[in-house]
Scaffold this motif. Sequence first.
Motif, PDB file in Angstrom:
ATOM      1  N   SER A   1      27.069  49.149   8.085  1.00  0.00           N
ATOM      2  CA  SER A   1      25.997  48.163   7.930  1.00  0.00           C
ATOM      3  C   SER A   1      26.497  46.787   8.369  1.00  0.00           C
ATOM      4  N   PRO A   2      25.597  45.930   8.847  1.00  0.00           N
ATOM      5  CA  PRO A   2      26.007  44.583   9.259  1.00  0.00           C
ATOM      6  C   PRO A   2      26.596  43.807   8.082  1.00  0.00           C
ATOM      7  N   GLY A   3      27.562  42.961   8.378  1.00  0.00           N
ATOM      8  CA  GLY A   3      28.173  42.129   7.348  1.00  0.00           C
ATOM      9  C   GLY A   3      29.677  42.250   7.339  1.00  0.00           C
ATOM     10  N   LYS A   4      30.291  41.688   6.308  1.00  0.00           N
ATOM     11  CA  LYS A   4      31.737  41.647   6.160  1.00  0.00           C
ATOM     12  C   LYS A   4      32.229  42.920   5.478  1.00  0.00           C
ATOM     13  N   HIS A   5      33.319  43.492   6.012  1.00  0.00           N
ATOM     14  CA  HIS A   5      33.877  44.741   5.486  1.00  0.00           C
ATOM     15  C   HIS A   5      35.396  44.687   5.502  1.00  0.00           C
ATOM     16  N   VAL A   6      36.011  45.611   4.749  1.00  0.00           N
ATOM     17  CA  VAL A   6      37.459  45.782   4.750  1.00  0.00           C
ATOM     18  C   VAL A   6      37.752  47.210   5.228  1.00  0.00           C
TER      19      VAL A   6
ATOM     20  N   GLY B   1      21.339  49.993  17.417  1.00  0.00           N
ATOM     21  CA  GLY B   1      20.218  49.793  16.509  1.00  0.00           C
ATOM     22  C   GLY B   1      20.496  48.654  15.551  1.00  0.00           C
ATOM     23  N   ASN B   2      20.081  48.813  14.300  1.00  0.00           N
ATOM     24  CA  ASN B   2      20.306  47.773  13.295  1.00  0.00           C
ATOM     25  C   ASN B   2      21.650  47.916  12.599  1.00  0.00           C
ATOM     26  N   GLU B   3      22.413  48.935  12.938  1.00  0.00           N
ATOM     27  CA  GLU B   3      23.721  49.163  12.350  1.00  0.00           C
ATOM     28  C   GLU B   3      24.795  48.915  13.390  1.00  0.00           C
ATOM     29  N   GLY B   4      26.002  48.811  12.913  1.00  0.00           N
ATOM     30  CA  GLY B   4      27.150  48.769  13.805  1.00  0.00           C
ATOM     31  C   GLY B   4      27.883  50.085  13.712  1.00  0.00           C
ATOM     32  N   GLY B   5      28.950  50.191  14.432  1.00  0.00           N
ATOM     33  CA  GLY B   5      29.725  51.415  14.394  1.00  0.00           C
ATOM     34  C   GLY B   5      31.178  51.162  14.727  1.00  0.00           C
TER      35      GLY B   5
ATOM     36  N   ASN C   1      25.521  44.534  15.289  1.00  0.00           N
ATOM     37  CA  ASN C   1      24.934  45.785  15.799  1.00  0.00           C
ATOM     38  C   ASN C   1      25.569  46.165  17.135  1.00  0.00           C
ATOM     39  N   ALA C   2      26.855  46.467  17.094  1.00  0.00           N
ATOM     40  CA  ALA C   2      27.597  46.925  18.267  1.00  0.00           C
ATOM     41  C   ALA C   2      28.683  47.877  17.782  1.00  0.00           C
ATOM     42  N   LEU C   3      29.339  48.516  18.715  1.00  0.00           N
ATOM     43  CA  LEU C   3      30.469  49.360  18.365  1.00  0.00           C
ATOM     44  C   LEU C   3      31.740  48.531  18.464  1.00  0.00           C
TER      45      LEU C   3
END
Length: 112
Positions: free
Chosen positions: A76-81, A38-42, A100-102
Amino acid sequence: MRRSIARFVSVLPLAVMLLAAAVLLGGCYPKSQVYGVGNEGGLVFNVNPPEAEVFLDGVGQGASSAYTEDRYLKVSPGKHVLELRLPGYETYTREFYMANALLRIEEGLIRK
């Protein structure tokens, strides 16, 4: 009739080779990198030891063993730690960009 049988016999080895290639290569890439969510990643985890705690952007998310392909950690899409923590082990830290992928995290934590 003889032509159709001859054509079938000449095409049969090619069909068998294509089918074998599809079966053999079908499992060669991680499923998580193929389909979107969907619009999120995982995130899905394969961490040793599996009881390592997952921290996303500094917020605890629970044990890494809780997040498999059946129940992934929504991001959520974007940069994360990402951090993986467990007493007695060095903390694993990674910055990543989520689409938006795993994303599969496979890591072995190092004892202190």
